[in-house]
Design an enzyme around this catalytic site. Structure first.
Site, PDB file in Angstrom:
ATOM      1  N   TYR A 222       4.214 -13.104 -11.082  1.00 41.46           N
ATOM      2  CA  TYR A 222       4.795 -13.631  -9.328  1.00 41.46           C
ATOM      3  C   TYR A 222       4.698 -12.544  -8.417  1.00 41.46           C
ATOM      4  O   TYR A 222       4.420 -12.827  -7.634  1.00 41.46           O
ATOM      5  CB  TYR A 222       6.303 -14.343  -9.400  1.00 41.46           C
ATOM      6  CG  TYR A 222       6.411 -15.109 -10.732  1.00 41.46           C
ATOM      7  CD1 TYR A 222       6.627 -17.180  -9.593  1.00 41.46           C
ATOM      8  CD2 TYR A 222       7.567 -15.052 -11.114  1.00 41.46           C
ATOM      9  CE1 TYR A 222       6.516 -17.845 -10.678  1.00 41.46           C
ATOM     10  CE2 TYR A 222       7.402 -16.321 -12.685  1.00 41.46           C
ATOM     11  CZ  TYR A 222       7.136 -17.603 -11.909  1.00 41.46           C
ATOM     12  OH  TYR A 222       7.858 -18.713 -12.348  1.00 41.46           O
TER      13      TYR A 222
ATOM     14  N   ASN B 123       4.994 -26.992  -6.636  1.00 46.36           N
ATOM     15  CA  ASN B 123       3.932 -27.581  -7.031  1.00 46.36           C
ATOM     16  C   ASN B 123       3.954 -28.608  -7.567  1.00 46.36           C
ATOM     17  O   ASN B 123       4.206 -29.334  -7.862  1.00 46.36           O
ATOM     18  CB  ASN B 123       3.604 -26.430  -7.654  1.00 46.36           C
ATOM     19  CG  ASN B 123       2.035 -26.665  -8.190  1.00 46.36           C
ATOM     20  OD1 ASN B 123       1.306 -28.294  -7.014  1.00 46.36           O
ATOM     21  ND2 ASN B 123       1.161 -26.364  -9.741  1.00 46.36           N
TER      22      ASN B 123
ATOM     23  N   CYS C 174       0.618 -23.904 -12.298  1.00 45.17           N
ATOM     24  CA  CYS C 174       1.615 -23.092 -11.962  1.00 45.17           C
ATOM     25  C   CYS C 174       2.715 -22.807 -14.029  1.00 45.17           C
ATOM     26  O   CYS C 174       3.061 -20.731 -14.115  1.00 45.17           O
ATOM     27  CB  CYS C 174       2.159 -23.238 -11.245  1.00 45.17           C
ATOM     28  SG  CYS C 174       3.276 -24.849 -11.833  1.00 45.17           S
ATOM     29  N   HIS C 175       1.181 -23.012 -14.837  1.00 44.33           N
ATOM     30  CA  HIS C 175       2.127 -22.604 -16.249  1.00 44.33           C
ATOM     31  C   HIS C 175       1.397 -21.218 -16.673  1.00 44.33           C
ATOM     32  O   HIS C 175       2.001 -20.273 -16.964  1.00 44.33           O
ATOM     33  CB  HIS C 175       1.347 -23.794 -16.582  1.00 44.33           C
ATOM     34  CG  HIS C 175       0.590 -23.803 -17.745  1.00 44.33           C
ATOM     35  ND1 HIS C 175      -0.716 -25.144 -16.040  1.00 44.33           N
ATOM     36  CD2 HIS C 175      -0.387 -23.642 -17.984  1.00 44.33           C
ATOM     37  CE1 HIS C 175      -1.210 -24.557 -16.377  1.00 44.33           C
ATOM     38  NE2 HIS C 175      -1.953 -24.217 -17.666  1.00 44.33           N
TER      39      HIS C 175
ATOM     40  N   GLU D 218      -4.841 -23.460 -23.632  1.00 43.70           N
ATOM     41  CA  GLU D 218      -5.898 -22.554 -23.119  1.00 43.70           C
ATOM     42  C   GLU D 218      -6.423 -21.405 -24.206  1.00 43.70           C
ATOM     43  O   GLU D 218      -7.685 -21.038 -23.822  1.00 43.70           O
ATOM     44  CB  GLU D 218      -5.669 -22.395 -21.552  1.00 43.70           C
ATOM     45  CG  GLU D 218      -5.301 -23.612 -21.261  1.00 43.70           C
ATOM     46  CD  GLU D 218      -4.832 -23.092 -19.370  1.00 43.70           C
ATOM     47  OE1 GLU D 218      -4.722 -21.882 -18.780  1.00 43.70           O
ATOM     48  OE2 GLU D 218      -4.499 -23.490 -18.849  1.00 43.70           O
TER      49      GLU D 218
END
Length: 156
Positions: free
Chosen positions: A94, A117, A125-126, A152
């Protein structure tokens, strides 16, 4: 007209909303107040979003092309734009985003924008974690956040 549909995903049901030819919602509950005013339906934009999400979950898609429309404050939109620039398979904090937005003391405001979001996963946002690298906060739950990050990492 505002339409929404349900999509079963590896992290559970996702609810996608379309408005005027743009994807405007991707939330984890049909009871999410941000779906208020949407009616159940199927559109070409929703089909495109589902197709792209299926590619994402199978590891064949790293970027989304479905047209988006987000509503929020100017600051929220700046945060959400920045989130879309976090590379697939990478994370940032953040604080990192606050610094990139030239507001180094705005970590909490970045966190609040993340929380609001309206299009999770597609606006990733993850990929945002606490300053220490710890997984914190996610509308879909930390198990879903961990799953998305691990997914990912498999395809980087």
């Amino acid at each position: 007209m505002k339409c929404f549909c349900k999509h079963e995903s590896p992290i559970g049901p996702l609810y996608l909303g379309e408005e005027d030819g743009f994807l405007s919602r991707l939330v984890f509950s049909h009871e999410d107040p941000r779906l208020q005013g949407y009616t159940l339906g199927e559109t070409s934009v929703l089909k495109q979003a589902i197709s792209e999400l299926s590619g994402y979950f199978s590891g064949t898609r790293q970027r989304f092309e479905v047209p988006l429309r987000v509503q929020g404050t100017d600051f929220q939109k700046r945060v959400w734009d920045r989130l879309r620039n976090i590379p697939y398979g990478e994370i940032c904090s953040y604080k990192d985003i606050a610094v990139l937005l030239q507001s180094p003391k705005a970590s909490r405001a970045v966190g609040l924008a993340n929380k609001r979001n309206p299009i999770s996963i597609i606006i990733p946002c993850h990929r945002v974690v606490g300053h220490s690298g710890k997984l914190v906060g996610y509308a879909g739950g930390l198990t879903a956040k961990e799953f998305l990050l691990e997914l990912e990492q498999q395809y980087v």
